[in-house]
Design a protein around this motif. Structure first.
Motif, PDB file in Angstrom:
ATOM      1  N   PRO A  37      28.018 -65.273  -0.025  1.00  0.00           N
ATOM      2  CA  PRO A  37      28.481 -66.324   0.900  1.00  0.00           C
ATOM      3  C   PRO A  37      28.795 -67.610   0.168  1.00  0.00           C
ATOM      4  N   GLU A  38      29.492 -68.474   0.861  1.00  0.00           N
ATOM      5  CA  GLU A  38      29.854 -69.769   0.278  1.00  0.00           C
ATOM      6  C   GLU A  38      28.606 -70.596   0.019  1.00  0.00           C
ATOM      7  N   GLY A  39      28.501 -71.153  -1.204  1.00  0.00           N
ATOM      8  CA  GLY A  39      27.355 -71.972  -1.566  1.00  0.00           C
ATOM      9  C   GLY A  39      26.205 -71.213  -2.168  1.00  0.00           C
ATOM     10  N   ALA A  40      26.320 -69.885  -2.332  1.00  0.00           N
ATOM     11  CA  ALA A  40      25.219 -69.103  -2.900  1.00  0.00           C
ATOM     12  C   ALA A  40      25.059 -69.407  -4.380  1.00  0.00           C
ATOM     13  N   ALA A  41      23.829 -69.288  -4.857  1.00  0.00           N
ATOM     14  CA  ALA A  41      23.539 -69.560  -6.270  1.00  0.00           C
ATOM     15  C   ALA A  41      24.189 -68.504  -7.140  1.00  0.00           C
ATOM     16  N   MET A  42      24.793 -68.956  -8.235  1.00  0.00           N
ATOM     17  CA  MET A  42      25.460 -68.043  -9.167  1.00  0.00           C
ATOM     18  C   MET A  42      24.981 -68.255 -10.592  1.00  0.00           C
ATOM     19  N   SER A  43      23.763 -68.695 -10.762  1.00  0.00           N
ATOM     20  CA  SER A  43      23.233 -68.820 -12.107  1.00  0.00           C
ATOM     21  C   SER A  43      22.917 -67.440 -12.664  1.00  0.00           C
TER      22      SER A  43
END
Length: 348
Positions: free
Chosen positions: A40-46
């Protein structure tokens, strides 16, 4: 996942999601890209967060996959300043595109995103409300259209004569003042000299208590007060003024007044410019968006990070084509030559 506002950001101009998406990528990159595309939009992608969600690969493999996706044109990492004043901090965002784009497209998009983010919206003026605030006195309501003659037909209140109180009698009324007394001016306000002494005067008065060699009388303090006030006007404190006047005194001071006057003249400090205060209505400074290397996180402009990688990382992942290995014949000749040199060294 991350809180709303951070993490994944979907880029525009993406094709509709199909089963053939990421079909040209390797298996690992295709697996990671398919997972990121459905976030989803804004999910963490580290890297750490993605490694927790993808059990097939560790953090090193996820980092390598994200680097390959950046080179393929699917993502770019940026850092952005959020907040205002002392609460400003840097957050990291990843712009993701299901459709691969080249460097020119990403440079144009990130430049436009930076320009849109740097523009601070002007404070809109509040709309005029018909209802006045509670502290505004209520105004008379105009006559309604249904009864236009109400204002004219309203009876006037009857005049009521002034009633005397029982304690007030004609004999108790004060006698009129004489003309001369009535025209006498009001007493003048107290002179400003009654106010307390200035900080410069107090600093000079403290010199005798600070060091017995500099006793100053009241007249001496009043005489030197303008010079001491000039020191304070240049931004120094009272303690600094006293320490500057009492530092390095000789064993005996014959004339304290002349000695202090000379020091006030010779040691006057430079004027410190005052920092202008920022009014409350001034808009906050625009925040910057800095692109960073997908592999090492080094910040830079989009033009300096083609494929989302800095120069060292791009050299490591994409070696130069001119550095070709030596032909097999030359390699064999070099190996034979080294064998001969080792043999000569052994004979010695």
């Amino acid at each position: 996942m991350a809180k709303p506002g951070y993490g994944k950001r979907s880029a525009p101009n993406q094709l509709v999601r199909t089963r053939a998406d990421f079909g040209l990528l390797p298996v690992r990159e295709r697996y990671v890209a398919g997972f990121v595309d459905h976030l989803p939009e804004g999910a963490a992608m580290s890297v750490k967060q993605l490694a927790k969600q993808l059990p097939l690969y560790g953090q090193q493999a996820i980092s390598s996959a994200l680097t390959a996706l950046s080179v393929a044109g699917h993502l770019r990492r940026v850092r952005c300043a959020v907040g205002a004043g002392d609460e400003t901090r840097w957050v990291f965002r990843t712009f993701w595109s299901r459709t691969a784009h080249d460097n020119e497209w990403w440079n144009t998009y990130l430049t436009a995103e930076h320009a849109a983010h740097a523009v601070t919206p002007a404070q809109e003026a509040p709309a005029a409300d018909s209802t006045p605030p509670p502290w505004v006195p209520a105004e008379e309501r105009p006559p309604t259209q249904e009864d236009p003659g109400t204002e004219q037909a309203a009876p006037q209140p009857a005049a009521v004569p002034h009633q005397r109180t029982p304690a007030q009698t004609p004999e108790a009324e004060p006698a009129p003042l004489p003309p001369d007394t009535a025209r006498a001016p009001a007493p003048a306000a107290p002179h400003s000299s009654e106010a307390g002494p200035s900080p410069a005067y107090l600093a000079l008065a403290r010199l005798g208590h600070q060091d017995h060699r500099l006793p100053l009388s009241a007249d001496d303090c009043a005489d030197l007060e303008p010079q001491a006030a000039e020191w304070l006007a240049r931004g120094v404190s009272v303690d600094y003024l006293i320490s500057a006047l009492t530092a390095g005194l000789p064993a005996k001071v014959d004339t304290p007044l002349g000695f202090v006057r000379r020091r006030l003249t010779d040691k006057i400090p430079p004027r410190i410019p005052t920092t202008p205060s920022v009014p409350s209505g001034t808009p906050a400074p625009p925040h910057r968006i800095l692109m960073e290397c997908t592999d090492c996180g080094r910040p830079g402009q989009p033009e300096a990070l083609p494929d989302g990688l800095c120069r060292p990382c791009r050299t490591a992942h994409l070696p130069a084509t001119d550095e070709t290995p030596a032909p097999p014949a030359e390699a064999a000749e070099i190996k034979a030559r080294m064998t001969d040199l080792r043999g000569l060294l052994k004979s010695v």
